[in-house]
Write a protein that holds these residues in place. Structure first.
Motif, PDB file in Angstrom:
ATOM      1  N   ASP A   3       0.840  -1.204   0.000  1.00  0.00           N
ATOM      2  CA  ASP A   3       0.000   0.000   0.000  1.00  0.00           C
ATOM      3  C   ASP A   3       0.876   1.256   0.000  1.00  0.00           C
ATOM      4  O   ASP A   3       0.538   2.248  -0.627  1.00  0.00           O
ATOM      5  CB  ASP A   3      -0.932  -0.012   1.212  1.00  0.00           C
ATOM      6  N   PHE A   4       2.002   1.205   0.689  1.00  0.00           N
ATOM      7  CA  PHE A   4       2.856   2.385   0.849  1.00  0.00           C
ATOM      8  C   PHE A   4       4.183   2.288   0.095  1.00  0.00           C
ATOM      9  O   PHE A   4       5.070   3.108   0.312  1.00  0.00           O
ATOM     10  CB  PHE A   4       3.132   2.624   2.339  1.00  0.00           C
ATOM     11  N   TYR A   5       4.321   1.312  -0.780  1.00  0.00           N
ATOM     12  CA  TYR A   5       5.593   1.077  -1.459  1.00  0.00           C
ATOM     13  C   TYR A   5       6.133   2.345  -2.122  1.00  0.00           C
ATOM     14  O   TYR A   5       7.304   2.696  -1.951  1.00  0.00           O
ATOM     15  CB  TYR A   5       5.451  -0.051  -2.495  1.00  0.00           C
ATOM     16  N   ASN A   6       5.302   3.029  -2.902  1.00  0.00           N
ATOM     17  CA  ASN A   6       5.774   4.228  -3.604  1.00  0.00           C
ATOM     18  C   ASN A   6       6.208   5.316  -2.635  1.00  0.00           C
ATOM     19  O   ASN A   6       7.188   6.014  -2.881  1.00  0.00           O
ATOM     20  CB  ASN A   6       4.701   4.761  -4.553  1.00  0.00           C
ATOM     21  N   LEU A   7       5.496   5.455  -1.539  1.00  0.00           N
ATOM     22  CA  LEU A   7       5.864   6.438  -0.527  1.00  0.00           C
ATOM     23  C   LEU A   7       7.182   6.061   0.139  1.00  0.00           C
ATOM     24  O   LEU A   7       8.040   6.912   0.372  1.00  0.00           O
ATOM     25  CB  LEU A   7       4.745   6.561   0.509  1.00  0.00           C
ATOM     26  N   PHE A   8       7.380   4.772   0.405  1.00  0.00           N
ATOM     27  CA  PHE A   8       8.626   4.303   1.024  1.00  0.00           C
ATOM     28  C   PHE A   8       9.829   4.599   0.125  1.00  0.00           C
ATOM     29  O   PHE A   8      10.892   4.953   0.610  1.00  0.00           O
ATOM     30  CB  PHE A   8       8.563   2.801   1.306  1.00  0.00           C
ATOM     31  N   THR A   9       9.663   4.433  -1.178  1.00  0.00           N
ATOM     32  CA  THR A   9      10.784   4.693  -2.086  1.00  0.00           C
ATOM     33  C   THR A   9      11.075   6.187  -2.181  1.00  0.00           C
ATOM     34  O   THR A   9      12.191   6.577  -2.518  1.00  0.00           O
ATOM     35  CB  THR A   9      10.520   4.119  -3.494  1.00  0.00           C
ATOM     36  N   PHE A  10      10.103   7.012  -1.849  1.00  0.00           N
ATOM     37  CA  PHE A  10      10.263   8.463  -1.895  1.00  0.00           C
ATOM     38  C   PHE A  10      10.915   9.017  -0.625  1.00  0.00           C
ATOM     39  O   PHE A  10      11.700   9.955  -0.685  1.00  0.00           O
ATOM     40  CB  PHE A  10       8.886   9.114  -2.111  1.00  0.00           C
TER      41      PHE A  10
END
Length: 172
Positions: free
Chosen positions: A42-49
């Motif tokens: 759910d938060f993968y893209n946020l984690f990479t940011f």
């Protein structure tokens, strides 16, 4: 990201976290929306940011979803969910704890913060399209209807899969 297991008296939570958790950095604990099986996905893209050198990042699969175990207390009530999350947060610890909740999962930390837990200190709650308790109080019929619909859908899907396993796929 590391895959970790946090054992509590209420079940074993699966968490994905930064490579190294440091006590002097703010810790962001992420809870996914209801119906999302994996908080990490759910938060993968946020984690990479986000910059892991500045923050500890922890995503939590709620008990009974994702990679976490089934809950010890199977009755799924606000109080049981809140106690599960409280016990997890007490174990995660950290002096700079922030909770990031997506949608319905905001209800549990709001309840915990209202009860003024003493086992840990939350410095902030970040809601991503959070569900507010006011909505739940004033739209109880709609909420109950949605929950019943989800339960019926799940039961019907399970029944369909059992039929397929026993009898094979239906021929059109």
């Amino acid at each position: 990201m590391n895959k970790n297991y946090v054992k509590t008296s209420r079940g074993v939570f699966t968490c994905f976290s930064s490579e190294e958790i440091k006590q002097n950095k703010p810790t962001l604990v992420f809870f996914a929306a209801m119906g999302i099986n994996s908080a990490y996905l759910d938060f993968y893209n946020l984690f990479t940011f986000l910059d892991e050198s500045k923050y500890n990042l922890i995503s939590v699969d709620m008990l009974g979803s994702g990679f976490s175990s089934d809950p010890v207390y199977h009755q799924r009530t606000l109080e049981n969910y809140s106690k599960e999350v409280s016990e997890l947060l007490a174990k995660v610890g950290g002096s700079k704890l922030f909770i990031v909740s997506h949608s319905f999962s905001a209800v549990y930390p709001l309840n915990i913060l209202h009860q003024k837990q003493k086992d840990f200190q939350v410095l902030g709650l970040i809601g991503i399209d959070p569900t507010a308790p006011k909505i739940m109080l004033h739209d109880t019929d709609q909420l109950n209807s949605s929950l019943n619909e989800a339960k019926q859908s799940q039961k019907s899907t399970i029944k369909e899969w059992i039929q397929i396993l026993i009898h094979g796929f239906p021929i059109p």
